[in-house]
Design a protein around this motif. Structure first.
Motif, PDB file in Angstrom:
ATOM      1  N   GLY A 165      47.853  -6.845   2.798  1.00 59.15           N
ATOM      2  CA  GLY A 165      49.243  -6.597   3.165  1.00 59.15           C
ATOM      3  C   GLY A 165      49.421  -6.159   4.596  1.00 59.15           C
ATOM      4  N   SER A 166      48.403  -6.335   5.437  1.00 65.43           N
ATOM      5  CA  SER A 166      48.472  -5.814   6.799  1.00 65.43           C
ATOM      6  C   SER A 166      49.340  -6.662   7.729  1.00 65.43           C
ATOM      7  N   THR A 167      49.461  -7.957   7.421  1.00 65.84           N
ATOM      8  CA  THR A 167      50.227  -8.813   8.320  1.00 65.84           C
ATOM      9  C   THR A 167      51.725  -8.534   8.234  1.00 65.84           C
ATOM     10  N   THR A 168      52.374  -8.610   9.371  1.00 63.82           N
ATOM     11  CA  THR A 168      53.834  -8.441   9.412  1.00 63.82           C
ATOM     12  C   THR A 168      54.522  -9.719   9.885  1.00 63.82           C
ATOM     13  N   ASP A 169      53.722 -10.719  10.191  1.00 69.13           N
ATOM     14  CA  ASP A 169      54.287 -11.996  10.631  1.00 69.13           C
ATOM     15  C   ASP A 169      54.911 -12.702   9.428  1.00 69.13           C
ATOM     16  N   PRO A 170      56.195 -13.059   9.480  1.00 63.95           N
ATOM     17  CA  PRO A 170      56.873 -13.643   8.323  1.00 63.95           C
ATOM     18  C   PRO A 170      56.269 -14.969   7.866  1.00 63.95           C
ATOM     19  N   THR A 171      55.791 -15.781   8.802  1.00 63.88           N
ATOM     20  CA  THR A 171      55.188 -17.056   8.419  1.00 63.88           C
ATOM     21  C   THR A 171      53.888 -16.835   7.665  1.00 63.88           C
ATOM     22  N   GLN A 172      53.046 -15.935   8.174  1.00 65.96           N
ATOM     23  CA  GLN A 172      51.794 -15.622   7.491  1.00 65.96           C
ATOM     24  C   GLN A 172      52.046 -15.005   6.123  1.00 65.96           C
ATOM     25  N   MET A 173      53.070 -14.176   6.036  1.00 61.79           N
ATOM     26  CA  MET A 173      53.413 -13.569   4.760  1.00 61.79           C
ATOM     27  C   MET A 173      53.849 -14.630   3.755  1.00 61.79           C
ATOM     28  N   ALA A 174      54.638 -15.597   4.225  1.00 64.12           N
ATOM     29  CA  ALA A 174      55.134 -16.659   3.339  1.00 64.12           C
ATOM     30  C   ALA A 174      53.986 -17.510   2.807  1.00 64.12           C
ATOM     31  N   VAL A 175      53.061 -17.853   3.708  1.00 69.18           N
ATOM     32  CA  VAL A 175      51.900 -18.649   3.299  1.00 69.18           C
ATOM     33  C   VAL A 175      51.052 -17.869   2.295  1.00 69.18           C
ATOM     34  N   ARG A 176      50.805 -16.600   2.591  1.00 68.81           N
ATOM     35  CA  ARG A 176      50.009 -15.752   1.701  1.00 68.81           C
ATOM     36  C   ARG A 176      50.634 -15.665   0.316  1.00 68.81           C
ATOM     37  N   ASP A 177      51.940 -15.371   0.265  1.00 71.22           N
ATOM     38  CA  ASP A 177      52.628 -15.222  -1.011  1.00 71.22           C
ATOM     39  C   ASP A 177      52.675 -16.528  -1.791  1.00 71.22           C
ATOM     40  N   ALA A 178      52.794 -17.646  -1.081  1.00 69.53           N
ATOM     41  CA  ALA A 178      52.806 -18.948  -1.749  1.00 69.53           C
ATOM     42  C   ALA A 178      51.446 -19.230  -2.387  1.00 69.53           C
ATOM     43  N   LEU A 179      50.377 -18.864  -1.695  1.00 67.86           N
ATOM     44  CA  LEU A 179      49.031 -19.064  -2.234  1.00 67.86           C
ATOM     45  C   LEU A 179      48.801 -18.189  -3.463  1.00 67.86           C
ATOM     46  N   ILE A 180      49.255 -16.962  -3.398  1.00 65.15           N
ATOM     47  CA  ILE A 180      49.123 -16.066  -4.544  1.00 65.15           C
ATOM     48  C   ILE A 180      49.854 -16.644  -5.750  1.00 65.15           C
ATOM     49  N   ALA A 181      51.078 -17.108  -5.528  1.00 59.87           N
ATOM     50  CA  ALA A 181      51.878 -17.670  -6.610  1.00 59.87           C
ATOM     51  C   ALA A 181      51.214 -18.910  -7.201  1.00 59.87           C
ATOM     52  N   PHE A 182      50.691 -19.772  -6.327  1.00 61.58           N
ATOM     53  CA  PHE A 182      50.038 -20.997  -6.796  1.00 61.58           C
ATOM     54  C   PHE A 182      48.800 -20.676  -7.619  1.00 61.58           C
ATOM     55  N   MET A 183      47.970 -19.762  -7.131  1.00 63.48           N
ATOM     56  CA  MET A 183      46.740 -19.423  -7.837  1.00 63.48           C
ATOM     57  C   MET A 183      47.029 -18.759  -9.170  1.00 63.48           C
ATOM     58  N   ALA A 184      48.037 -17.900  -9.215  1.00 60.77           N
ATOM     59  CA  ALA A 184      48.397 -17.238 -10.470  1.00 60.77           C
ATOM     60  C   ALA A 184      48.938 -18.245 -11.476  1.00 60.77           C
ATOM     61  N   ALA A 185      49.736 -19.189 -10.998  1.00 61.50           N
ATOM     62  CA  ALA A 185      50.293 -20.216 -11.885  1.00 61.50           C
ATOM     63  C   ALA A 185      49.178 -21.105 -12.428  1.00 61.50           C
ATOM     64  N   THR A 186      48.201 -21.431 -11.590  1.00 58.80           N
ATOM     65  CA  THR A 186      47.068 -22.248 -12.023  1.00 58.80           C
ATOM     66  C   THR A 186      46.259 -21.524 -13.091  1.00 58.80           C
ATOM     67  N   ALA A 187      46.046 -20.227 -12.917  1.00 60.27           N
ATOM     68  CA  ALA A 187      45.295 -19.438 -13.895  1.00 60.27           C
ATOM     69  C   ALA A 187      45.990 -19.454 -15.250  1.00 60.27           C
ATOM     70  N   GLN A 188      47.319 -19.315 -15.257  1.00 58.26           N
ATOM     71  CA  GLN A 188      48.048 -19.334 -16.525  1.00 58.26           C
ATOM     72  C   GLN A 188      48.020 -20.723 -17.150  1.00 58.26           C
ATOM     73  N   ALA A 189      48.171 -21.756 -16.340  1.00 61.58           N
ATOM     74  CA  ALA A 189      48.155 -23.123 -16.865  1.00 61.58           C
ATOM     75  C   ALA A 189      46.801 -23.444 -17.500  1.00 61.58           C
ATOM     76  N   GLN A 190      45.713 -23.019 -16.869  1.00 66.64           N
ATOM     77  CA  GLN A 190      44.385 -23.262 -17.415  1.00 66.64           C
ATOM     78  C   GLN A 190      44.192 -22.511 -18.727  1.00 66.64           C
ATOM     79  N   ALA A 191      44.728 -21.290 -18.801  1.00 67.54           N
ATOM     80  CA  ALA A 191      44.613 -20.504 -20.022  1.00 67.54           C
ATOM     81  C   ALA A 191      45.359 -21.177 -21.170  1.00 67.54           C
ATOM     82  N   GLU A 192      46.533 -21.703 -20.881  1.00 65.68           N
ATOM     83  CA  GLU A 192      47.317 -22.368 -21.913  1.00 65.68           C
ATOM     84  C   GLU A 192      46.642 -23.656 -22.381  1.00 65.68           C
ATOM     85  N   ALA A 193      46.019 -24.381 -21.451  1.00 62.56           N
ATOM     86  CA  ALA A 193      45.294 -25.604 -21.813  1.00 62.56           C
ATOM     87  C   ALA A 193      44.087 -25.268 -22.691  1.00 62.56           C
TER      88      ALA A 193
END
Length: 211
Positions: free
Chosen positions: A106-134
């Motif tokens: 959470g150290s970055t304050t750059d909005p673009t870097q934050m957006a990329v980071r949060d998008a990656l977190i969301a994608f990885m979490a969604a993938t983990a749930q999808a794999q669990a459901e499969a």
């Protein structure tokens, strides 16, 4: 003094955690301590509700690093995983994954870097749930196929464990090639490609043998 803690989880009591630490050390991580939960589901049990997982919230301090093989070790529920990672980042904890060497802090304050980071977190979490459901669907299919016919031929016993299967699926999802996966799991390329080409059938084979 900061510390690096590896959190490991396996869903059954007879699975081995050793390879998760070995995999992390081979990837260059210097682990100070391992915190592990055995026989705990990542789908139904939140990290904060697990016997060892909840210790992390007290142990980790600003500047510490939490290492996990992949985000599914933290959980396989989208909301739980994203909330947990953000909570640790707010505390100043750095989260790193062994697979693909992802880093979240959470150290970055750059909005673009934050957006990329949060998008990656969301994608990885969604993938983990999808794999669990499969996985759950494949297990139900395997149970249904054998219902009322205990003597039905189950086919050849899988040459891979549940934990190895999960690692293969995780690394495939992370874009890793068969050679890298073979090195990490000890499985043959043929086995890895078979899992890659038909994950549902590979999962069903484990379910038929109660693995």
């Amino acid at each position: 003094m900061t510390q690096t803690i590896l959190y490991a989880r396996v869903s059954t009591l007879d699975q081995d955690l050793t390879h998760q630490r070995t995999h992390a050390e081979k990837a260059g991580f210097h682990i100070d301590e391992v915190v592990a939960d055995h026989g705990v589901s990542g789908v139904s049990t939140r990290l904060a509700e697990r016997t060892e997982g909840k210790r992390l919230f007290d142990m980790l301090r600003r500047g510490d690093t939490l290492v996990v093989r992949w985000v599914d070790r933290l959980g396989r529920n989208y909301e739980d995983v994203t909330e947990t990672i953000r909570l640790f980042m707010k505390k100043g904890v750095i989260i790193r994954t062994v697979i693909n060497n992802m880093t979240f802090d959470g150290s970055t304050t750059d909005p673009t870097q934050m957006a990329v980071r949060d998008a990656l977190i969301a994608f990885m979490a969604a993938t983990a749930q999808a794999q669990a459901e499969a996985t759950k669907e494949a297990q139900r299919a395997g149970i249904e196929a054998n219902k009322g016919n205990a003597d039905k031929y189950r086919g050849k016993k899988p040459s891979y464990s549940r934990d190895q299967f999960n690692t293969v699926v995780d690394m495939i999802g992370a874009g890793q090639g068969a050679s890298a996966i073979s090195k990490a799991t000890g499985l043959t390329r043929q086995t890895i490609l078979r899992i890659r080409d038909d994950q549902a059938a590979s999962e069903a084979a484990l379910a038929k043998w109660g693995i």
